[in-house]
Write an enzyme that holds these catalytic residues in place. Structure first.
Site, PDB file in Angstrom:
ATOM      1  N   HIS A 100      -9.164   4.611  27.272  1.00 44.86           N
ATOM      2  CA  HIS A 100      -8.216   5.099  26.272  1.00 44.86           C
ATOM      3  C   HIS A 100      -8.563   6.508  25.796  1.00 44.86           C
ATOM      4  CE1 HIS A 100      -6.021   4.483  22.250  1.00 44.86           C
ATOM      5  NE2 HIS A 100      -5.104   4.289  23.180  1.00 44.86           N
ATOM      6  N   LYS A 281      -5.458   8.587  14.304  1.00 41.88           N
ATOM      7  CA  LYS A 281      -6.514   7.573  14.278  1.00 41.88           C
ATOM      8  C   LYS A 281      -7.766   8.155  13.647  1.00 41.88           C
ATOM      9  CE  LYS A 281      -4.752   6.823  18.918  1.00 41.88           C
ATOM     10  NZ  LYS A 281      -4.079   5.546  18.840  1.00 41.88           N
TER      11      LYS A 281
END
Length: 361
Positions: A100, A281
């Site tokens: 990711h 994030k």
């Protein structure tokens, strides 16, 4: 710090255009659309100029790309590697273990890390999501070497090439004093015995004395993180959590909403971002330290995905991120206790069903 996709990719394109020695790109998602065409044009031009180029992609995240798309790069002398490739072209045997990470390193002098993948939706051009609010960090100086090493470790595995035999890729450039701050690159994944990003978040929460700001598209904390946040709220620490107002993965979203409800009832300030989709994030603690990167605040990012974050110990940068958070609040809705308690039965059922599945999400 980049919060807009167009600005981030304009900066990346400009830095790649000035590359003299090498360009290393690693992305979870690459779509063959107008954004990738912009990037590919620069890559092909730099390859003709003799710049060494490597592109590392995740098999699952880039499943929409065709072999011919990668062949076109390789014919131009660009090296391409696939992380955890599918079997027989389509069968993903390791669907849960995805890379990711989103990393770009150019000449060892500048690096990018954060939430933006390569696709038109990240420019806000997808009608479903509208404006795409994300966070990406551009780094110069000695810390870029840590990003270069992180890329090399993944490349060595996927391409079966030992980049550490080329020390010129890791010389880096020492930071000056003009805008210096302490920064570390931390990573985690199922190949490690400890969950470094999870443990870093936990330590930051436990060390907080005044405030915690969290932005995440998915809020599915494990028991340790959830309890730490609960204790922080009950200790009088200001806890602020921002999530999207819409799902890109419905099961994940309603599990997120359930955990957000726990924090609302505990006394945290919780918000939904209503100006498109929030994909940012990270966390800011006490206006002193921030941690942003690719890892969501969820069990999958903590334990299953390969992730990378930048931890920055700098009051100026931390305050900059707090100011950005405060600016985002102008287009947010606060989820108050009354609002959450009054939610419809249909939503309650969705929450409970999805929460049962949260360890798998």
């Amino acid at each position: 710090v980049y919060t807009d996709g167009r600005e981030k990719f304009d900066a990346l394109l400009s830095e790649m255009d000035h590359a003299r020695n090498y360009i290393h790109l690693q992305y979870y998602i690459i779509r063959n659309d107008e954004l990738w065409q912009e990037i590919e044009e620069v890559l092909l031009r730099k390859a003709r100029q003799g710049v060494e180029i490597r592109v590392l992609f995740d098999s699952m995240g880039c499943r929409g790309m065709k072999n011919s798309d990668w062949d076109r790069l390789e014919k131009a002398g660009i090296q391409v590697a696939e992380f955890f490739p599918a079997v027989l072209g389509k069968l993903q045997l390791r669907v849960n273990y995805r890379n990711h990470r989103k990393i770009a390193v150019i000449d060892g002098r500048i690096g990018f890390v954060g939430g933006f993948n390569i696709g038109r939706e990240y420019l806000g051009k997808d009608e479903k999501f509208g404006y795409w609010r994300d966070t990406h960090i551009c780094i110069e100086g000695a810390a870029v070497t840590s990003l270069a090493v992180r890329f090399a470790l993944d490349w060595n595995y996927a391409a079966r090439e030992n980049l550490f035999l080329q020390p010129e890729l890791f010389r880096g450039i020492e930071a000056g004093t003009r805008d210096f701050c302490d920064l570390q690159i931390i990573s985690s994944g199922p190949d490690k015995t400890t969950q470094q990003i999870h443990d870093n978040y936990l330590r930051l929460i436990n060390k907080a004395q005044k405030s915690i700001y969290i932005q995440t598209p998915y809020f599915i904390p494990d028991e340790a993180i959830l309890n730490a946040l609960m204790i922080a709220v009950k200790s009088g620490i200001e806890v602020n959590i921002m999530i999207p107002c819409m799902p890109d993965h419905p099961f994940v979203y309603w599990a997120t909403y359930s955990y957000l409800g726990d924090m609302v009832m505990a006394g945290a300030n919780c918000y939904t971002y209503n100006n498109g989709f929030l994909h940012s994030k990270g966390m800011i603690v006490d206006g002193k330290v921030l941690c942003y990167g690719t890892a969501n605040m969820d069990i999958r990012s903590f334990a299953l995905n390969f992730e990378v974050n930048a931890v920055i110990y700098d009051e100026k940068k931390a305050q900059e991120m707090v100011d950005i958070f405060q600016k985002d609040l102008e287009v947010c809705r606060q989820i108050t206790r009354d609002y959450y308690v009054a939610r419809r039965l249909k939503i309650r059922i969705k929450e409970q069903v999805c929460r049962l599945l949260s360890p798998l999400l």
